[in-house]
Write an enzyme that holds these catalytic residues in place. Structure first.
Site, PDB file in Angstrom:
ATOM      1  N   ARG A 285      52.849  38.095  29.713  1.00 41.70           N
ATOM      2  CA  ARG A 285      52.133  39.372  29.766  1.00 41.70           C
ATOM      3  C   ARG A 285      53.045  40.464  30.319  1.00 41.70           C
ATOM      4  NH1 ARG A 285      46.469  38.197  32.714  1.00 41.70           N
ATOM      5  NH2 ARG A 285      47.111  40.103  33.774  1.00 41.70           N
TER       6      ARG A 285
ATOM      7  N   ARG B  95      36.466  45.271  41.121  1.00 42.29           N
ATOM      8  CA  ARG B  95      37.802  45.319  41.682  1.00 42.29           C
ATOM      9  C   ARG B  95      37.958  46.487  42.659  1.00 42.29           C
ATOM     10  NH1 ARG B  95      40.839  42.507  37.578  1.00 42.29           N
ATOM     11  NH2 ARG B  95      43.020  42.324  38.157  1.00 42.29           N
TER      12      ARG B  95
ATOM     13  N   ARG C 288      54.195  32.552  34.706  1.00 38.97           N
ATOM     14  CA  ARG C 288      53.025  32.329  33.865  1.00 38.97           C
ATOM     15  C   ARG C 288      53.302  32.672  32.399  1.00 38.97           C
ATOM     16  NH1 ARG C 288      47.279  34.862  35.552  1.00 38.97           N
ATOM     17  NH2 ARG C 288      48.075  36.860  34.849  1.00 38.97           N
TER      18      ARG C 288
ATOM     19  N   ARG D  83      50.704  45.180  41.407  1.00 39.40           N
ATOM     20  CA  ARG D  83      49.337  44.636  41.284  1.00 39.40           C
ATOM     21  C   ARG D  83      48.851  44.092  42.618  1.00 39.40           C
ATOM     22  NH1 ARG D  83      50.431  40.548  36.789  1.00 39.40           N
ATOM     23  NH2 ARG D  83      48.258  39.887  36.944  1.00 39.40           N
TER      24      ARG D  83
ATOM     25  N   LYS E   9      41.624  32.817  39.118  1.00 33.27           N
ATOM     26  CA  LYS E   9      40.253  33.202  38.761  1.00 33.27           C
ATOM     27  C   LYS E   9      39.915  32.834  37.315  1.00 33.27           C
ATOM     28  CE  LYS E   9      40.805  37.615  39.556  1.00 33.27           C
ATOM     29  NZ  LYS E   9      42.198  37.747  40.034  1.00 33.27           N
TER      30      LYS E   9
HETATM   31  P1  ADP Z   1      44.933  39.692  37.143  1.00 32.96           P
HETATM   32  O1  ADP Z   1      43.659  39.380  37.869  1.00 32.96           O
HETATM   33  O2  ADP Z   1      45.838  38.520  37.045  1.00 32.96           O
HETATM   34  O3  ADP Z   1      45.619  40.942  37.627  1.00 32.96           O
HETATM   35  P2  ADP Z   1      43.464  40.616  34.793  1.00 32.96           P
HETATM   36  O4  ADP Z   1      43.692  40.086  33.426  1.00 32.96           O
HETATM   37  O5  ADP Z   1      42.159  40.360  35.448  1.00 32.96           O
HETATM   38  O6  ADP Z   1      44.659  39.995  35.632  1.00 32.96           O
HETATM   39  O7  ADP Z   1      43.706  42.192  34.818  1.00 32.96           O
HETATM   40  C1  ADP Z   1      44.839  42.787  34.237  1.00 32.96           C
HETATM   41  C2  ADP Z   1      44.780  44.295  34.380  1.00 32.96           C
HETATM   42  O8  ADP Z   1      43.618  44.804  33.704  1.00 32.96           O
HETATM   43  C3  ADP Z   1      44.634  44.822  35.806  1.00 32.96           C
HETATM   44  O9  ADP Z   1      45.880  44.916  36.470  1.00 32.96           O
HETATM   45  C4  ADP Z   1      43.985  46.193  35.547  1.00 32.96           C
HETATM   46  O10 ADP Z   1      44.925  47.142  35.122  1.00 32.96           O
HETATM   47  C5  ADP Z   1      43.050  45.920  34.390  1.00 32.96           C
HETATM   48  N1  ADP Z   1      41.689  45.570  34.853  1.00 32.96           N
HETATM   49  C6  ADP Z   1      41.046  44.393  34.657  1.00 32.96           C
HETATM   50  N2  ADP Z   1      39.816  44.415  35.221  1.00 32.96           N
HETATM   51  C7  ADP Z   1      39.687  45.640  35.811  1.00 32.96           C
HETATM   52  C8  ADP Z   1      38.675  46.277  36.572  1.00 32.96           C
HETATM   53  N3  ADP Z   1      37.514  45.675  36.883  1.00 32.96           N
HETATM   54  N4  ADP Z   1      38.907  47.538  37.013  1.00 32.96           N
HETATM   55  C9  ADP Z   1      40.043  48.165  36.734  1.00 32.96           C
HETATM   56  N5  ADP Z   1      41.047  47.630  36.023  1.00 32.96           N
HETATM   57  C10 ADP Z   1      40.887  46.375  35.562  1.00 32.96           C
END
Ligand code: ADP
Ligand code: ZN
Length: 221
Positions: free
Chosen positions: A165, A94, A132, A176, A19
């Site tokens: 990360r 999400r 990654r 996740r 994404k």
């Molecule tokens: P990925 O899509 O690879 O899991 P992100 O960088 O988008 O990585 O998100 C990392 C973390 O940030 C998620 O596992 C969550 O804990 C938090 N997070 C990000 N966006 C949201 C959201 N819209 N709602 C809740 N938690 C979020």
């Protein structure tokens, strides 16, 4: 696509689906901001803000940051002037409550949301995430095997330091993916029922996926 038209894109997909990479490309192509809630939260953590501290505990466990907190962050971001011509949302919504919250944002009736979902098999997601490496300075992503940086540990784009990360460790990756299945996957039906969803094969190279997204956006406009 006319550069003056409004384009509001939501990229859905499990962690590791690509994404962030694709949102970057779409944002450059349509000249609208790339809004990554993950990047925003990591920036808050970097600043040591109250929000960052609160979010970090959830993120480190691979859990979702509470909906109300996220909705506040996103509403504030979407109200900024640079979102007038649209945006590419990456990592939000999400959960169903977040999608309902996004529905309630008033876009002055201009243009609808387009939701693009990247499909990638689970085994491939784990391979991508576990290898990654992310640039601390600019957020660019590399993969130790599939897309190694020219110089070990150094970002090709900006020279910044690459790191893994905290949530890209294998035990957290599985958490996740479970959270994705439980909380986020129901959004596919949610947006499909509204006729807003396009599903895209997320396997193959960045260029291949980008071409699929481009043609999905063209045929339907
Ligand atoms: P990925 O899509 O690879 O899991 P992100 O960088 O988008 O990585 O998100 C990392 C973390 O940030 C998620 O596992 C969550 O804990 C938090 N997070 C990000 N966006 C949201 C959201 N819209 N709602 C809740 N938690 C979020
Ligand atoms: Zn960099």
């Amino acid at each position: 696509m006319e550069p003056t038209s409004v384009i509001r894109l939501v990229l859905l997909g499990p962690p590791g689906a690509g994404k962030g990479t694709q949102a970057d490309l779409l944002s450059a192509r349509f000249r609208v901001p790339h809004i990554s809630t993950g990047d925003m939260l990591r920036a808050e953590i970097g600043r040591g803000s109250e929000l960052g501290c609160e979010a970090k505990a959830f993120m480190d466990r691979g859990e979702l940051v509470p909906d109300q907190l996220m909705l506040g962050v996103v509403r504030e971001r979407l109200a900024k002037a640079d979102c007038e011509r649209g945006f590419v949302l990456d990592g939000f919504p999400r959960s169903v409550p977040q999608a309902n919250g996004l529905d309630a944002v008033d876009f002055a009736g201009v243009g609808a949301l387009r939701v693009l979902s990247l499909l990638v098999p689970a085994a491939e997601l784990v391979r991508r995430l576990a290898g990654r490496r992310t640039c601390r300075a600019c957020g660019a992503m590399f993969h130790v095997a599939f897309e190694p940086p020219t110089k070990d540990g150094v970002c090709d784009r900006c020279g910044g330091a690459l790191y893994q990360r905290d949530d890209d460790r294998e035990d957290i990756i599985h958490a996740r993916l479970d959270v994705y299945r439980k909380e986020t996957e129901p959004l596919l039906a949610f947006y499909r029922a509204r006729g807003l969803l396009t599903e895209i094969d997320g396997t193959g190279s960045t260029a291949e996926v980008s071409a699929r997204l481009a043609s999905a956006l063209e045929v339907s406009h």
